[in-house]
Every structure is written in structure tokens, then in C-alpha cells.
Design a protein around this motif. Structure first.
Motif, mmCIF file in Angstrom:
data_model
loop_
_atom_site.group_PDB
_atom_site.id
_atom_site.type_symbol
_atom_site.label_atom_id
_atom_site.label_comp_id
_atom_site.label_asym_id
_atom_site.label_seq_id
_atom_site.Cartn_x
_atom_site.Cartn_y
_atom_site.Cartn_z
ATOM 1 N N PHE A 127 0.832 -1.202 0.000
ATOM 2 C CA PHE A 127 0.000 0.000 0.000
ATOM 3 C C PHE A 127 0.870 1.257 0.000
ATOM 4 N N SER A 128 1.862 1.291 0.890
ATOM 5 C CA SER A 128 2.739 2.464 0.980
ATOM 6 C C SER A 128 3.553 2.637 -0.297
ATOM 7 N N LEU A 129 3.997 1.528 -0.872
ATOM 8 C CA LEU A 129 4.773 1.603 -2.113
ATOM 9 C C LEU A 129 3.930 2.225 -3.221
ATOM 10 N N TYR A 130 2.687 1.781 -3.343
ATOM 11 C CA TYR A 130 1.820 2.338 -4.386
ATOM 12 C C TYR A 130 1.410 3.768 -4.079
ATOM 13 N N LYS A 131 1.155 4.057 -2.814
ATOM 14 C CA LYS A 131 0.758 5.422 -2.440
ATOM 15 C C LYS A 131 1.891 6.413 -2.689
ATOM 16 N N GLU A 132 3.107 6.039 -2.303
ATOM 17 C CA GLU A 132 4.256 6.953 -2.415
ATOM 18 C C GLU A 132 4.801 7.037 -3.846
ATOM 19 N N PHE A 133 4.856 5.903 -4.538
ATOM 20 C CA PHE A 133 5.556 5.860 -5.828
ATOM 21 C C PHE A 133 4.680 5.449 -7.012
ATOM 22 N N GLY A 134 3.450 5.048 -6.747
ATOM 23 C CA GLY A 134 2.574 4.639 -7.835
ATOM 24 C C GLY A 134 2.828 3.227 -8.327
ATOM 25 N N GLY A 135 3.738 2.512 -7.692
ATOM 26 C CA GLY A 135 4.043 1.141 -8.085
ATOM 27 C C GLY A 135 5.519 0.949 -8.364
ATOM 28 N N LYS A 136 5.835 -0.210 -8.885
ATOM 29 C CA LYS A 136 7.226 -0.592 -9.147
ATOM 30 C C LYS A 136 7.896 0.365 -10.142
ATOM 31 N N ALA A 137 7.191 0.729 -11.206
ATOM 32 C CA ALA A 137 7.771 1.624 -12.221
ATOM 33 C C ALA A 137 8.123 2.978 -11.616
ATOM 34 N N GLY A 138 7.235 3.517 -10.804
ATOM 35 C CA GLY A 138 7.502 4.807 -10.167
ATOM 36 C C GLY A 138 8.652 4.735 -9.181
ATOM 37 N N LEU A 139 8.732 3.616 -8.464
ATOM 38 C CA LEU A 139 9.846 3.426 -7.530
ATOM 39 C C LEU A 139 11.164 3.359 -8.283
ATOM 40 N N TYR A 140 11.177 2.633 -9.406
ATOM 41 C CA TYR A 140 12.394 2.529 -10.220
ATOM 42 C C TYR A 140 12.813 3.906 -10.718
ATOM 43 N N GLU A 141 11.854 4.651 -11.236
ATOM 44 C CA GLU A 141 12.161 5.975 -11.770
ATOM 45 C C GLU A 141 12.690 6.905 -10.670
ATOM 46 N N ALA A 142 12.094 6.859 -9.506
ATOM 47 C CA ALA A 142 12.551 7.703 -8.392
ATOM 48 C C ALA A 142 13.946 7.295 -7.929
ATOM 49 N N ALA A 143 14.210 5.990 -7.880
ATOM 50 C CA ALA A 143 15.541 5.512 -7.488
ATOM 51 C C ALA A 143 16.579 5.932 -8.521
ATOM 52 N N LEU A 144 16.234 5.815 -9.796
ATOM 53 C CA LEU A 144 17.161 6.240 -10.850
ATOM 54 C C LEU A 144 17.420 7.739 -10.776
ATOM 55 N N GLU A 145 16.377 8.513 -10.539
ATOM 56 C CA GLU A 145 16.529 9.968 -10.433
ATOM 57 C C GLU A 145 17.489 10.331 -9.293
ATOM 58 N N LYS A 146 17.353 9.644 -8.177
ATOM 59 C CA LYS A 146 18.265 9.893 -7.054
ATOM 60 C C LYS A 146 19.693 9.522 -7.447
ATOM 61 N N PHE A 147 19.863 8.380 -8.106
ATOM 62 C CA PHE A 147 21.182 7.962 -8.555
ATOM 63 C C PHE A 147 21.775 8.982 -9.529
ATOM 64 N N LEU A 148 20.977 9.454 -10.471
ATOM 65 C CA LEU A 148 21.472 10.421 -11.459
ATOM 66 C C LEU A 148 21.938 11.714 -10.790
ATOM 67 N N GLY A 149 21.244 12.129 -9.750
ATOM 68 C CA GLY A 149 21.685 13.319 -9.018
ATOM 69 C C GLY A 149 23.089 13.129 -8.468
ATOM 70 N N TYR A 150 23.332 11.963 -7.913
ATOM 71 C CA TYR A 150 24.649 11.637 -7.367
ATOM 72 C C TYR A 150 25.681 11.506 -8.490
ATOM 73 N N LEU A 151 25.364 10.708 -9.511
ATOM 74 C CA LEU A 151 26.305 10.449 -10.600
ATOM 75 C C LEU A 151 26.677 11.730 -11.350
ATOM 76 N N LEU A 152 25.672 12.497 -11.754
ATOM 77 C CA LEU A 152 25.951 13.709 -12.522
ATOM 78 C C LEU A 152 26.686 14.740 -11.666
ATOM 79 N N GLY A 153 26.426 14.729 -10.365
ATOM 80 C CA GLY A 153 27.185 15.599 -9.466
ATOM 81 C C GLY A 153 28.664 15.257 -9.485
ATOM 82 N N GLN A 154 28.983 13.962 -9.503
ATOM 83 C CA GLN A 154 30.389 13.541 -9.577
ATOM 84 C C GLN A 154 31.027 13.997 -10.893
#
Length: 193
Positions: A42-69
Motif C-alpha cells: 500500500f505504501s509503495l503504491y501510495k508513495e511511488f505509484g508502483g514498481k515503475a515509479g519506484l524505479y524511476e525515483a531511485a534512478l533519479e536519485k542515482f542520477l543526481g549523485y552520478l551527474l554531481g560527480q
């Protein structure tokens, strides 16, 4: 009345990222994500809309770190070959190397969410632009031949960068990676690349 969050979003994203990074989008099943992140469905779907949204949010966080480097190294003044070599040499494989999450996303184009693929592609384009800027400066500073095809060289460096990450997944050693980087840098300096 809504119940307060009982989880830290950043912690959840870090845990999801590590699972997606190791297993890929398709390999990280929803049940594993729930177990690994500690979120209920329930929390996963509420916060991220599902697996796809969670993946996209995790990638976005990673890109912030990677591109910062990349920005930290490839914007050091004066721009030029020193920055390019420094960023290429900053890649370390280590004993548990799972590649680059951005590049893994690009190589899984047919299975990852469309929005995640677009974000990964934009990240790769930014890296190429950073290489390009350093090549333009390198040419102005006389580090590479006048009239060099800096657009082509920028694409070559981005391709090399991505290839080094893929080679790490294939078991290439740090010593082999360093020999490739030395050869490319020598080629850029002599106009052979």
C-alpha cells in the motif's frame, strides 16, 4: 485522518536502488522490493505509484549523485584533458561491481519504464556535453589538434565511458581499464584518436 509516514523516503530509495541495480528492473520483483525496502505494498503504491515509479525515483536519485560527480570533475578550471583523464580514472570496479545504474537502464531499454529510460538518456547526453566542453577548451589550449572533430570526440569519450562500465561487468580488471584509458589519452594528445 491520514496516518503519518513510518519510513524515510531516502532510505527506501537507497534500498530500492541497490536491488534494482543488482537485479535489473525485471529481476527485482515486487515482493522482493517490499521485503528489501520495508515498505508494504500500500505504501509503495501510495508513495511511488508502483514498481515503475519506484524505479524511476531511485534512478533519479542515482542520477543526481552520478551527474554531481561528473560535474565536480569536468567543470574544474581550466577545462581540458586533465579533467577528462581524471573522470575516466575515477571509475573503480571493486569486488562487487554491478555496473552503472544509468547505463544498466539504457541497456535494458525494452524492459525499464519509458520515463526512466528517458531520464537515463538525458543523463548520458549531459555527460557527453561535459566531455565536449572540455574538448573545446583542450583544443583552444593546444592540448589536441586544431580543427579536431570535438563533437565526434565527445561522442567517442561518452561511448568509451559507457563501455568501461560494461567491461567492468564482464570482469575487466582495473589494470586493463587503466591501459585503455592511457591509450585513449595518448591518442587524444597526438591526434590519433
Amino acid at each position: 485522518m491520514a496516518r503519518p509516514r513510518t519510513y524515510d523516503r531516502d532510505t527506501v530509495l537507497d534500498k530500492a536502488m541497490s536491488l534494482f541495480w543488482r537485479l535489473g528492473y525485471e529481476g527485482a520483483h515486487l515482493s522482493a522490493l517490499v521485503t528489501h525496502t520495508g515498505l508494504n505494498r500500500f505504501s509503495l503504491y501510495k508513495e511511488f505509484g508502483g514498481k515503475a515509479g519506484l524505479y524511476e525515483a531511485a534512478l533519479e536519485k542515482f542520477l543526481g549523485y552520478l551527474l554531481g560527480q561528473y560535474r565536480d570533475i569536468l567543470t574544474v578550471q581550466p577545462l581540458g584533458l586533465e579533467n577528462i583523464e581524471a573522470v575516466l580514472r575515477s571509475l573503480q570496479y571493486g569486488s562487487e561491481y554491478y555496473g552503472c545504474f544509468m547505463i544498466n537502464t539504457l541497456t535494458q531499454r525494452d524492459t525499464v519504464p519509458e520515463g526512466a529510460y528517458a531520464k537515463a538518456l538525458a543523463g548520458a547526453d549531459e555527460i557527453e556535453a561535459l566531455y565536449f566542453g572540455n574538448l573545446v577548451s583542450a583544443m583552444a589550449r593546444g592540448q589536441i589538434a586544431s580543427g579536431s572533430n570535438v563533437a565526434g570526440l565527445g561522442k567517442m569519450l561518452q561511448t568509451l565511458d559507457q563501455g568501461l562500465h560494461i567491461q567492468g561487468l564482464a570482469g575487466t580488471s582495473d589494470a586493463q581499464k587503466d591501459r585503455v584509458i592511457s591509450a585513449v589519452m595518448a591518442g587524444l594528445r597526438t591526434g590519433v584518436a
